[in-house]
Every structure is written in structure tokens, then in C-alpha cells.
Design an enzyme around this catalytic site. Structure first.
Site: not given
Lengths: 124, 124
Positions: B15, B39
Site C-alpha cells: 500500500y 482520510d
């Protein structure tokens, strides 16, 4: 109103200091009524003041140093990495968990979840 | 069965690498169907593949370096701190969020929440 970043940061700094040097009562005083503690993540969640006090009482009287390493605060929640070094006889145990906390409007802890695994404990 | 620590660690390393250098599609491939992305923490939770793809597409083509700093894994969940350095013209933007992720049994990401605030972004 959501607690400010400054209020949350102060709670976290006090928490790390008291985990290292404080009594269970002093640590408990940082939590809001109804708070929960899951340490480590995956273990049974402690939901009563008695269970939380019992958990922190195991740290009382240990020769420990605590150090806050990284703190990230967002929207009344926080994640932070801190190091706890415990000396017992000739052994030194070092653990640096990442804790995730939520807070009430006064900056009191409403939940704590500690991310760490057995392989994160260093013994020297 | 819960994904092993090794499987989760591999997903996290991939990731971070793909956030720095990959395409939105390559990042999306690490997520399970139905995954969510928040986020930073406190922002609207992205709940559809289109919303998540749109989010990561903003990183495509940027000159970036990613570095995993600290990873803590417990019971199929993880918290990790990583640094993302972005160069744009004469400016360098450095951000080191703490991400909290849950995973399915295959180690695919089922949720991501990124802890960081505006004051955590360093510009030099």
C-alpha cells in the site's frame, strides 16, 4: 464542541506520563464515564471502571520510563505512538504501541485501543 | 480465519509503495469489496469504489517517495505511521500520517482511517 487539538494533546501527554509514573487512580481520572479500554486490540474490551482500574493497577510501582514519539490528532480523535521502557531486575522490556483514542468535548478519554503484538515487545 | 500478521504487513508495505508510485487502480486492488476510506479522520467517509478511486487518482503522477516508519498489527487490524514526501516545483511537502486499517481474511483492506491534521503537513 469537539475538544481542541491542544486539549487532546495535553491529555495524551499526561496519559503517557501517568502510565509510566502514576497510580491507577491518576490514570483513571483521565477517562470519561463509560469509557472503554481494549489493550491489545483483539482482547476483551474493558467496559467498567473496575476493569479499567484493575488493568492499570498492574503497572503501579514498576520502574518505567514513558516517551511520546508521534501524535496525530483529527476531529476529536487521536492516534499516537509511545515507548514504555520497564526495568525488572536485570531485564529491560521495551514496548512502543500505537494507541488510538476518542475523546469527549472536555478532552477526557472515551475509548482507548492499543495496537501491538507479542513480537513488538523487546527484551534486553 | 483472520489474516496473519505477515499477510497484513505485506499489504501495508505494498500500500505505501503504491500510494507513492502506483496508479489508483493498483491501490484499489488492495481493497476488499465494500471497503471504506476516511482520510483524514473526520472527513466524509468514502464508501464506493468510484469515490475511493477518485481519492487516490489525485496522487497519480506526483513525484513522491513513501517510507513505512512504524507498524503495529493486532488481531487482523493494524495501525502504522508512514511518511510521504511529495516534490512539486521548488516545494517539498512531507506528511507522516498514522493510518488505521482493518482487513478481511485474505489480507485485503476493509477500512482505512488516516489520522493527521493540517499542522502535520511540513512544507520546505
Amino acid at each position: 464542541m469537539t475538544a481542541t487539538d491542544e486539549t487532546i494533546r495535553a491529555t495524551i501527554e499526561t496519559y503517557v506520563d501517568r502510565v509510566a509514573h502514576g497510580s491507577a487512580e491518576e490514570i483513571i481520572a483521565l477517562f470519561a464515564p463509560g469509557a472503554t479500554v481494549e489493550d491489545p486490540v483483539g482482547s476483551e474490551v474493558r467496559t467498567t471502571p473496575e476493569q479499567i482500574r484493575e488493568f492499570y493497577a498492574t503497572l503501579e510501582g514498576l520502574e518505567q520510563e514513558g516517551r511520546l514519539l508521534t501524535t496525530r490528532i483529527a476531529a476529536g480523535e487521536a492516534a499516537f505512538c509511545f515507548e514504555l521502557v520497564t526495568r525488572a531486575g536485570d531485564q529491560t522490556y521495551t514496548l512502543a504501541p500505537i494507541d488510538v483514542m476518542t475523546f469527549d468535548d472536555d478532552g477526557r478519554i472515551t475509548s482507548m485501543r492499543a495496537f501491538w503484538g507479542a513480537t513488538d515487545m523487546q527484551v534486553s
